[in-house]
Design an enzyme around this catalytic site. Structure first.
Site, short mmCIF file in Angstrom:
data_model
loop_
_atom_site.label_atom_id
_atom_site.label_comp_id
_atom_site.label_asym_id
_atom_site.label_seq_id
_atom_site.Cartn_x
_atom_site.Cartn_y
_atom_site.Cartn_z
N HIS A 45 40.96 35.32 45.65
CA HIS A 45 41.33 35.71 44.28
C HIS A 45 41.57 34.49 43.39
CE1 HIS A 45 41.59 40.08 44.60
NE2 HIS A 45 42.04 39.89 45.82
N ASP A 47 38.50 32.52 42.49
CA ASP A 47 37.22 32.14 41.86
C ASP A 47 37.20 32.57 40.40
OD1 ASP A 47 37.02 34.87 42.56
OD2 ASP A 47 34.96 34.72 43.28
N SER A 142 29.26 43.60 50.95
CA SER A 142 28.02 44.36 51.04
C SER A 142 27.51 44.69 49.63
CB SER A 142 28.24 45.65 51.83
OG SER A 142 29.24 46.42 51.21
N ASP A 186 30.92 35.52 45.92
CA ASP A 186 30.12 36.29 46.87
C ASP A 186 28.63 36.04 46.67
OD1 ASP A 186 32.64 37.18 47.24
OD2 ASP A 186 32.34 39.16 46.35
N ASN A 229 37.22 50.23 48.26
CA ASN A 229 36.16 50.04 47.29
C ASN A 229 36.81 49.51 46.02
OD1 ASN A 229 34.32 50.27 45.28
ND2 ASN A 229 33.69 52.37 45.77
C1 GLA Z 1 35.80 39.99 45.55
C2 GLA Z 1 35.16 39.34 44.33
C3 GLA Z 1 35.14 37.82 44.49
C4 GLA Z 1 36.55 37.30 44.79
C5 GLA Z 1 37.17 38.08 45.96
C6 GLA Z 1 38.60 37.71 46.21
O1 GLA Z 1 35.03 39.78 46.68
O2 GLA Z 1 33.84 39.80 44.16
O3 GLA Z 1 34.61 37.24 43.34
O4 GLA Z 1 37.35 37.35 43.65
O5 GLA Z 1 37.10 39.48 45.76
O6 GLA Z 1 38.70 36.39 46.61
#
Ligand code: GLA
Length: 449
Positions: A45, A47, A142, A186, A229
């Protein structure tokens, strides 16, 4: 580096089987795409606050093959009882509903991203077949793998090549069509990963650096089996807006010119302070346990209308309370842990694994106590993992359910996994894709058939 199509050698049995399934029904496919899921080792949490993260790609992936048609989109999923087929006649003005999110909504995000940003006026029609084996709603991304595979589908189907970094940023923007204001971790790791390496990924501008994990570092992913989700509730976006508000209040107090600061990292960069100094400012300036909506308006000298229009999102517009100190404390401390983690990997000295484990444990407590994105099931799994001898264990991904990642001594991995099977998973069969050892996998691949 460009995402270039490789030539296909037909030697992988799993890929062959998948292509044959398409061929038997639809004729010859033209492209094959593989996009992995990811596990974040540390840096949760942060990015979307502009801070670097430390993920790696996993082996579980999404496979897509496609052929071009006259027009429109036909989308088939191998698991069609759970993920029914979908058809779209035209691509123009593609609307993605943020209320009724379906499995294919993520695919549409990737398509829309490419078609709009590349201004493709006459898109090729596409017949697409998908098979996924990344556990859904488990914090292993995913959904981003679907977005990325759709973007690569749109690129290859329309004869466009793109730089991988540009593609990663495009996919991060595209996934926000779903309504969740995620960062770019991600999509970046799923595209940029290199087999055998974890990555430190920085944002604004997006850059990634290979990190060799120390010898003996074995990571085990374990699914709490509590699905989450993140697009179906406002928990994720509420954290995003709390961070935005914390950044604005800190900026107002610390930066006299007080320009347009969006993120907590912007404030640190503009004030040129260390993470420790930022943590002191957090305690001094964000000095309430809970900021009410009225507190926030007063601190920022803004109207409720401005708050609603410029800072909150549709699904957070009625929030009344904001835990700004706790959220900012997590972000600054977690960001410091990411760089420490990278440094320990680089120096790989004595006791490196133990030190990495400690950082992971601090990360988990911070997620649980300050960011409140854990869940009782995850805490229980972390505790079970530590008592089975893991050096460190933490939730991975957005949290509130999903998976943990544990750093386990290499000589006790099988005892560790069987220990989890007889404790946390007692009485459950078929744990193959539920608890597994993982090593850094390759990023997205495209083959011209
Ligand atoms: C999700 C978001 C990422 C990141 C994570 C938590 O996967 O898509 O961008 O913020 O949560 O680290």
């Amino acid at each position: 580096m460009m995402l270039a199509a490789e030539s296909y050698d037909g030697k992988d049995e799993r890929l062959e089987e998948f292509l044959t399934e398409f061929r038997e029904v639809h004729g010859a496919p033209e492209f094959l795409i593989r996009v992995p899921g990811r596990v974040n080792l540390i840096g949760e949490h942060i990015d979307y606050c502009g801070y670097a993260v430390h993920p790696m790609a996993i082996e579980q992936d999404v496979l897509v093959c496609l052929k071009r048609t006259e027009s429109g989109l036909e989308l088939f999923n191998k698991n069609d009882s759970l993920y029914p087929s979908f058809k779209l006649d035209i691509f123009e003005n593609l609307e993605i509903s943020t209320d009724k999110i379906q499995w294919w909504s993520y695919f549409l995000c990737g398509l829309k991203g490419v078609l709009e940003e590349k201004k493709i006026s006459k898109p090729a029609g596409l017949k697409v077949y998908i098979s996924g084996r990344i556990p859904p709603s488990a914090g292993l991304s995913s959904s981003s793998a679907l977005v990325v595979s759709a973007a690569i589908t749109a690129l290859s189907g329309n004869g466009i090549t793109m730089n991988k970094t540009e593609l990663a940023s495009l996919c991060a923007r595209a996934e926000r069509f779903i309504g969740t204001q995620g960062g770019g971790m991600d999509q970046a790791i799923e595209i940029l990963a290199k087999a055998g390496q974890a990555k430190l990924i920085e944002f604004n501008p997006l850059q990634s650096y290979d990190v060799q994990l120390p010898v003996g570092a074995v990571f085990v992913v374990a699914n709490s089996l509590q699905e989450k989700n993140k697009a179906a509730s406002n928990e994720f976006n509420s954290r995003v807006v709390e961070c935005r508000l914390a950044a604005k209040i800190l900026a107002k107090r610390l930066i006299p010119t007080n320009g347009k600061f969006r993120g907590l990292r912007d404030v640190q960069t503009a004030t040129n302070q260390s993470h420790e100094q930022m943590l002191e400012h957090v305690e001094a300036i964000l000095d309430k346990q809970v900021f009410t909506r009225a507190d926030v308006l007063e601190q920022l000298s803004i109207t409720d209308q401005f708050l609603r229009d410029e800072i909150l999102t549709n699904d957070t517009e009625n929030m009344e309370n904001f835990k700004l100190k706790q959220r900012a404390r997590h972000v600054y401390s977690e960001s410091a842990r990411v760089y420490k983690f990278r440094d320990i990997c680089h120096s790989a000295g004595d006791g490196a694994l133990r030190s990495l484990g400690e950082l992971m444990n601090f990360s988990h407590s911070s997620c649980r106590d300050d960011y409140e994105c854990s869940a009782p099931s995850l805490d229980k799994l972390v505790e079970a993992s530590l008592s089975l001898g893991a050096y460190g264990s933490r939730l991975t991904g957005a949290g509130w359910g999903g998976c943990t990642v544990s750093l386990v001594p290499s000589d006790s991995v099988s005892d560790f996994m069987s220990g989890l099977k007889t404790t946390y998973y007692k009485g459950r069969e078929d744990l193959e894709n539920v608890v597994f050892q993982t090593k850094p996998g390759a990023g997205a691949q495209l083959w011209k058939l």
